[in-house]
Design a protein around this motif. Structure first.
Motif, PDB file in Angstrom:
ATOM      1  N   MET A   1      64.715 -70.582 -15.569  1.00 32.46           N
ATOM      2  CA  MET A   1      63.257 -70.527 -15.521  1.00 32.46           C
ATOM      3  C   MET A   1      62.776 -69.083 -15.381  1.00 32.46           C
ATOM      4  O   MET A   1      61.863 -68.650 -16.089  1.00 32.46           O
ATOM      5  N   ASP A   2      63.388 -68.336 -14.469  1.00 31.84           N
ATOM      6  CA  ASP A   2      62.977 -66.947 -14.280  1.00 31.84           C
ATOM      7  C   ASP A   2      63.291 -66.098 -15.506  1.00 31.84           C
ATOM      8  O   ASP A   2      62.541 -65.180 -15.839  1.00 31.84           O
ATOM      9  N   LEU A   3      64.370 -66.423 -16.192  1.00 30.68           N
ATOM     10  CA  LEU A   3      64.676 -65.718 -17.436  1.00 30.68           C
ATOM     11  C   LEU A   3      63.590 -66.006 -18.479  1.00 30.68           C
ATOM     12  O   LEU A   3      63.138 -65.102 -19.184  1.00 30.68           O
ATOM     13  N   GLY A   4      63.135 -67.246 -18.533  1.00 34.14           N
ATOM     14  CA  GLY A   4      62.027 -67.590 -19.424  1.00 34.14           C
ATOM     15  C   GLY A   4      60.765 -66.820 -19.076  1.00 34.14           C
ATOM     16  O   GLY A   4      60.044 -66.341 -19.954  1.00 34.14           O
ATOM     17  N   ARG A   5      60.504 -66.676 -17.779  1.00 36.48           N
ATOM     18  CA  ARG A   5      59.338 -65.901 -17.339  1.00 36.48           C
ATOM     19  C   ARG A   5      59.478 -64.434 -17.763  1.00 36.48           C
ATOM     20  O   ARG A   5      58.499 -63.808 -18.181  1.00 36.48           O
ATOM     21  N   ALA A   6      60.686 -63.893 -17.652  1.00 38.26           N
ATOM     22  CA  ALA A   6      60.916 -62.497 -18.043  1.00 38.26           C
ATOM     23  C   ALA A   6      60.680 -62.313 -19.542  1.00 38.26           C
ATOM     24  O   ALA A   6      60.017 -61.357 -19.961  1.00 38.26           O
ATOM     25  N   TYR A   7      61.207 -63.225 -20.349  1.00 33.52           N
ATOM     26  CA  TYR A   7      60.979 -63.129 -21.796  1.00 33.52           C
ATOM     27  C   TYR A   7      59.499 -63.276 -22.127  1.00 33.52           C
ATOM     28  O   TYR A   7      58.987 -62.618 -23.041  1.00 33.52           O
ATOM     29  N   ALA A   8      58.792 -64.120 -21.398  1.00 34.96           N
ATOM     30  CA  ALA A   8      57.355 -64.266 -21.621  1.00 34.96           C
ATOM     31  C   ALA A   8      56.628 -62.958 -21.299  1.00 34.96           C
ATOM     32  O   ALA A   8      55.703 -62.568 -22.014  1.00 34.96           O
ATOM     33  N   GLN A   9      57.063 -62.275 -20.233  1.00 33.14           N
ATOM     34  CA  GLN A   9      56.459 -60.976 -19.905  1.00 33.14           C
ATOM     35  C   GLN A   9      56.654 -59.988 -21.044  1.00 33.14           C
ATOM     36  O   GLN A   9      55.809 -59.125 -21.269  1.00 33.14           O
ATOM     37  N   ARG A  10      57.736 -60.133 -21.773  1.00 30.27           N
ATOM     38  CA  ARG A  10      58.010 -59.258 -22.914  1.00 30.27           C
ATOM     39  C   ARG A  10      57.422 -59.801 -24.210  1.00 30.27           C
ATOM     40  O   ARG A  10      57.648 -59.239 -25.277  1.00 30.27           O
ATOM     41  N   ARG A  11      56.736 -60.922 -24.109  1.00 30.61           N
ATOM     42  CA  ARG A  11      56.099 -61.568 -25.251  1.00 30.61           C
ATOM     43  C   ARG A  11      57.102 -62.012 -26.311  1.00 30.61           C
ATOM     44  O   ARG A  11      56.818 -62.002 -27.516  1.00 30.61           O
ATOM     45  N   GLN A  12      58.273 -62.411 -25.860  1.00 32.52           N
ATOM     46  CA  GLN A  12      59.314 -62.926 -26.742  1.00 32.52           C
ATOM     47  C   GLN A  12      59.288 -64.454 -26.643  1.00 32.52           C
ATOM     48  O   GLN A  12      60.054 -65.063 -25.891  1.00 32.52           O
ATOM     49  N   VAL A  13      58.391 -65.040 -27.414  1.00 33.60           N
ATOM     50  CA  VAL A  13      58.106 -66.470 -27.305  1.00 33.60           C
ATOM     51  C   VAL A  13      59.354 -67.312 -27.552  1.00 33.60           C
ATOM     52  O   VAL A  13      59.639 -68.251 -26.795  1.00 33.60           O
ATOM     53  N   GLY A  14      60.106 -67.003 -28.586  1.00 33.02           N
ATOM     54  CA  GLY A  14      61.286 -67.803 -28.918  1.00 33.02           C
ATOM     55  C   GLY A  14      62.326 -67.818 -27.811  1.00 33.02           C
ATOM     56  O   GLY A  14      62.854 -68.874 -27.448  1.00 33.02           O
ATOM     57  N   LYS A  15      62.619 -66.643 -27.277  1.00 33.08           N
ATOM     58  CA  LYS A  15      63.614 -66.563 -26.198  1.00 33.08           C
ATOM     59  C   LYS A  15      63.091 -67.210 -24.914  1.00 33.08           C
ATOM     60  O   LYS A  15      63.844 -67.863 -24.190  1.00 33.08           O
ATOM     61  N   ALA A  16      61.819 -67.030 -24.649  1.00 26.41           N
ATOM     62  CA  ALA A  16      61.232 -67.657 -23.466  1.00 26.41           C
ATOM     63  C   ALA A  16      61.300 -69.171 -23.595  1.00 26.41           C
ATOM     64  O   ALA A  16      61.678 -69.873 -22.644  1.00 26.41           O
TER      65      ALA A  16
END
Length: 151
Positions: A85-100
């Motif tokens: 979940m936190d990794l998804g949040r980190a990818y979202a902060q980077r605006r990497q929708v697919g990885k998030a």
């Protein structure tokens, strides 16, 4: 570790880092991951918390870097799901929708309740929908529907 999270949520980076250093020292003395009385603690769990702290502080790159070096296979589903979940949040902060999205789907696979009940997971899903706009992948829309579904 709790103090580190409190300081991170308050935006107090130095104190959050100081508390994480203390937690790493204690975990280092323990030397192994343990789950006594259903209280998981050890070097791996401290690093999972470090990922959470990095996300809270807006350090997405650090969170992603730390998470990729962790072997969580011996930990509980809850701890592994929290990391995803936190990794998804980190990818979202980077605006990497697919990885998030991939991280959040992995979270849901490990712990469906975490995605439905944790405010941070639901906030991240909402953020991803906003980022993606009309181009939101169907999997993201479906995840949003499941996360907002009531039993």
């Amino acid at each position: 570790m709790a103090l580190a999270l409190i300081h991170a949520r308050a935006g107090d980076r130095p104190r959050a880092r100081e508390e994480m250093t203390r937690a790493r020292e204690v975990a280092g003395r323990l030397g192994e991951d343990r789950n006594d009385f259903n209280l998981e603690f050890g070097p791996t769990n401290v690093e999972i918390q470090a990922v959470s702290i990095a996300v809270e502080l807006g350090d997405a790159g650090e969170a992603i870097e730390v998470s990729t070096e962790l072997d969580t296979s011996a930990l509980s589903l809850e701890r592994r799901a929290r990391l995803k979940m936190d990794l998804g949040r980190a990818y979202a902060q980077r605006r990497q929708v697919g990885k998030a999205l991939g991280s959040l789907l992995a979270t849901e696979e490990l712990s469906p309740d975490l995605v439905r009940t944790h405010v941070a997971a639901r906030d991240t899903i909402r953020e991803l929908l906003l980022l993606a706009g009309r181009a939101a992948p169907p999997e993201l829309k479906e995840l949003a529907d499941r996360a907002c579904a009531r039993p």
